[in-house]
Design a protein around this motif. Structure first.
Motif, PDB file in Angstrom:
ATOM      1  N   UNK A 227      56.061  51.298  44.424  1.00 51.31           N
ATOM      2  CA  UNK A 227      54.609  50.849  44.149  1.00 51.31           C
ATOM      3  C   UNK A 227      54.220  50.040  45.702  1.00 51.31           C
ATOM      4  N   UNK A 228      52.772  50.497  46.152  1.00 53.29           N
ATOM      5  CA  UNK A 228      52.401  49.545  47.272  1.00 53.29           C
ATOM      6  C   UNK A 228      50.967  49.245  46.669  1.00 53.29           C
ATOM      7  N   UNK A 229      50.893  47.955  47.287  1.00 49.31           N
ATOM      8  CA  UNK A 229      49.565  47.309  47.237  1.00 49.31           C
ATOM      9  C   UNK A 229      48.656  47.371  48.157  1.00 49.31           C
ATOM     10  N   UNK A 230      47.113  47.570  48.002  1.00 44.76           N
ATOM     11  CA  UNK A 230      46.348  47.328  48.883  1.00 44.76           C
ATOM     12  C   UNK A 230      45.420  46.529  48.407  1.00 44.76           C
ATOM     13  N   UNK A 231      44.353  45.989  49.509  1.00 48.01           N
ATOM     14  CA  UNK A 231      43.331  45.243  49.143  1.00 48.01           C
ATOM     15  C   UNK A 231      42.137  46.080  49.461  1.00 48.01           C
ATOM     16  N   UNK A 232      41.067  45.910  48.288  1.00 49.74           N
ATOM     17  CA  UNK A 232      39.903  46.732  48.277  1.00 49.74           C
ATOM     18  C   UNK A 232      38.767  45.854  48.993  1.00 49.74           C
ATOM     19  N   UNK A 233      38.544  46.129  50.247  1.00 52.02           N
ATOM     20  CA  UNK A 233      37.474  45.162  50.921  1.00 52.02           C
ATOM     21  C   UNK A 233      36.258  45.657  50.756  1.00 52.02           C
ATOM     22  N   UNK A 234      35.821  46.900  50.036  1.00 51.87           N
ATOM     23  CA  UNK A 234      34.474  47.461  49.773  1.00 51.87           C
ATOM     24  C   UNK A 234      33.723  46.672  48.952  1.00 51.87           C
ATOM     25  N   UNK A 235      34.410  45.929  48.119  1.00 53.93           N
ATOM     26  CA  UNK A 235      33.693  45.161  47.026  1.00 53.93           C
ATOM     27  C   UNK A 235      33.936  43.583  47.219  1.00 53.93           C
ATOM     28  N   UNK A 236      33.011  42.689  46.693  1.00 53.79           N
ATOM     29  CA  UNK A 236      33.023  41.637  46.784  1.00 53.79           C
ATOM     30  C   UNK A 236      33.192  40.982  45.272  1.00 53.79           C
ATOM     31  N   UNK A 237      34.474  40.233  44.893  1.00 54.82           N
ATOM     32  CA  UNK A 237      34.753  39.573  43.741  1.00 54.82           C
ATOM     33  C   UNK A 237      34.621  38.184  43.714  1.00 54.82           C
ATOM     34  N   UNK A 238      34.580  37.481  44.827  1.00 52.50           N
ATOM     35  CA  UNK A 238      34.278  35.842  44.515  1.00 52.50           C
ATOM     36  C   UNK A 238      32.957  35.822  44.086  1.00 52.50           C
ATOM     37  N   UNK A 239      32.704  34.891  43.119  1.00 54.21           N
ATOM     38  CA  UNK A 239      31.467  34.729  42.170  1.00 54.21           C
ATOM     39  C   UNK A 239      30.236  34.617  43.270  1.00 54.21           C
ATOM     40  N   UNK A 240      30.307  33.804  44.189  1.00 55.22           N
ATOM     41  CA  UNK A 240      29.087  33.485  45.065  1.00 55.22           C
ATOM     42  C   UNK A 240      29.027  34.337  46.194  1.00 55.22           C
ATOM     43  N   UNK A 241      29.771  35.249  46.634  1.00 52.62           N
ATOM     44  CA  UNK A 241      29.633  36.001  47.746  1.00 52.62           C
ATOM     45  C   UNK A 241      28.417  37.147  47.455  1.00 52.62           C
ATOM     46  N   UNK A 242      28.568  37.800  46.315  1.00 48.71           N
ATOM     47  CA  UNK A 242      27.574  38.790  46.363  1.00 48.71           C
ATOM     48  C   UNK A 242      26.134  38.242  46.119  1.00 48.71           C
ATOM     49  N   UNK A 243      26.017  37.049  45.744  1.00 47.00           N
ATOM     50  CA  UNK A 243      24.477  36.468  45.985  1.00 47.00           C
ATOM     51  C   UNK A 243      24.193  35.937  47.401  1.00 47.00           C
ATOM     52  N   UNK A 244      25.263  35.626  48.015  1.00 46.00           N
ATOM     53  CA  UNK A 244      24.863  35.304  49.526  1.00 46.00           C
ATOM     54  C   UNK A 244      24.310  36.438  50.088  1.00 46.00           C
ATOM     55  N   UNK A 245      25.179  37.674  50.090  1.00 49.14           N
ATOM     56  CA  UNK A 245      24.364  38.747  50.632  1.00 49.14           C
ATOM     57  C   UNK A 245      23.331  39.290  50.296  1.00 49.14           C
ATOM     58  N   UNK A 246      22.981  38.882  48.988  1.00 39.25           N
ATOM     59  CA  UNK A 246      21.715  39.431  48.566  1.00 39.25           C
ATOM     60  C   UNK A 246      20.767  38.720  49.253  1.00 39.25           C
TER      61      UNK A 246
END
Length: 467
Positions: A227-246
């Motif tokens: 098993x290998x783990x990768x981070x997905x940087x194409x989405x924002x999961x921290x609650x306030x980051x999407x509103x900031x980009x909005x």
């Protein structure tokens, strides 16, 4: 248990820990020969006319060495979670510090009736730790708090010590989820404020050849050899980051026009953490990004574990955010209309957006953002000089109190043309957006706005209101 005079009086920020023989020897919660008791008084003094509010909490099993419960800073944040609480008493198993302990697995849920019986057995201990004033109107009622979060499994994968932030960890976690796919995250957490998740990104497990294993839990996945783990940087999961980009939607027409003229939009991010916001702005929105972070160790963690790549389109500065914006290279006044790139030490002197994601470094303030020293006219005026005429200033806010929040809004109104708020969807965070000029119409043919709506939730853009 007899009363100790040291606990009879509330003393702001008094913190005392001690161990005693286990008086209950509970099979699930308190099972060690000795138990650890920690008593913390709020830094905020209680009014002379009010009786202090005292509460106790049994530390969740297997969380005894978690920074949330074994440090004064974590204890303080737990206290601040309950308004007007004057003293918080933590009672847990007395376990020796284990620097190698890195895995937590949530134990089975304990019977509610069993928990109530345990609280009854601890009544005498907790009552002895009440200040004397609580007995003025008879025997006080003991308030027991419970701690709940969505953490199912956690493993610490790296530990760091930074000259500015101190100890911090990178951890992979599995969280409760209502969907079939497991909710896996990689998170950054500081010891100085352990209840605050500094950064988090989605974690994707795979076996190579494009095969993913989203149906398996994190514990099982980690036991599988390939098993290998990768981070997905194409989405924002921290609650306030999407509103900031909005908030970029308020200048979408301006950004679209600049892009059509051949200019690459530029963002200045004050506060980097794991770098999720910087990477998203760069890869998903096409921005050149300059990030400012106070601690080089945090940048090292972001690079190694969160997919933040140092390229020409993402430049990083190590330093204090206020010092950086007040001394940033600039050869133009805010009134200049020349959009030709002025480059000093590789840094353009003007930005389309400044995004502020800074929290207070003082645990005694509770979880708050931005730091009080950032809410100054001279700081906002310095930020204005770094923005294009149609630029926007976006800030994540966790207010200390109502006065702090209203003062911040007024300071922004004094410095900028308009101030807007975005509903984050929780009671802790607010996103404020300040513009230099009136926002222009965002027509549906706007290519930038279409791109923005394709990568974030449109609901946040629709919730923007003028303050």
């Amino acid at each position: 248990m007899s009363r100790d005079p040291i606990f009879e009086t509330l003393r702001p920020s008094q913190f005392i820990t001690f161990t005693i023989p286990n008086p209950v020897n509970h099979h699930c919660y308190l099972h060690t020969p000795n138990i650890r008791v920690a008593v913390l008084d709020s830094p905020v003094a209680v009014s002379a006319d009010d009786l202090p509010k005292i509460a106790a909490m049994i530390v969740p099993d297997q969380r005894e060495t978690d920074w949330n419960f074994c440090t004064e800073s974590g204890h303080l944040q737990l206290l601040f979670n309950v308004p007007t609480l004057s003293r918080l008493i933590l009672i847990g198993n007395d376990l020796p510090p284990d620097p190698e302990s890195s895995i937590y697995i949530r134990p089975p849920v304990t019977d509610t009736i069993d928990s109530e019986k345990l609280e009854d057995k601890l009544q005498q201990l907790v009552m002895a730790l009440h200040p004397k004033v609580c007995f003025q109107k008879g025997l006080p009622k003991t308030l027991f708090l419970t701690y709940e979060d969505d953490l199912l499994y956690r493993v610490i994968i790296a530990r760091f010590v930074g000259p500015f932030v101190g100890e911090f960890v990178v951890e992979d976690v599995e969280l409760e989820s209502n969907v079939s796919n497991k909710k896996l995250r990689r998170r950054l957490r500081f010891k100085r404020m352990p209840n605050l998740i500094q950064s988090q990104v989605s974690l994707i497990p795979g076996f190579g050849d494009g095969e993913f294993a989203s149906e398996l839990n994190l514990e099982s996945l980690r036991k599988m050899k390939h098993t290998k783990f990768h981070v997905d940087t194409t989405v924002l999961v921290h609650p306030y980051l999407t509103p900031m980009v909005s908030g970029l939607s308020l200048i979408a027409s301006h950004l679209n026009e600049r892009i059509q003229l051949g200019f690459t939009p530029r963002a200045l991010c004050l506060g980097v953490g794991g770098g999720a916001l910087l990477t998203f702005l760069n890869t998903q929105m096409g921005f050149q990004v300059v990030g400012v972070e106070a601690d080089e160790a945090v940048l090292s963690a972001a690079n190694q574990y969160f997919g933040l790549n140092y390229e020409e389109s993402i430049q990083l500065i190590v330093g204090d955010a206020i010092d950086v914006i007040q001394n940033f290279p600039s050869q133009r006044t805010n009134g200049d209309t020349d959009d030709s790139h002025v480059n000093i030490d590789g840094l353009d002197a003007k930005f389309d957006v400044i995004m502020v994601d800074l929290d207070s470094s003082e645990a005694g303030n509770g979880i708050s953002a931005p730091p009080p020293e950032f809410v100054k006219k001279n700081v906002f005026n310095s930020a204005k000089l770094l923005l294009h005429n149609h630029g926007v200033f976006i800030m994540n806010v966790v207010p200390l109190d109502e006065v702090f929040y209203m003062t911040l809004i007024q300071e922004l109104k004094d410095a900028f043309h308009k101030v807007y708020g975005i509903d984050v969807g929780n009671q802790d965070n607010f996103v404020l957006v300040a513009t230099l000029l009136p926002s222009s119409s965002n027509d549906h043919d706007n290519a930038f706005l279409k791109r923005l709506r394709s990568v974030i939730q449109g609901a946040y853009m629709d919730s923007i209101v003028e303050l």
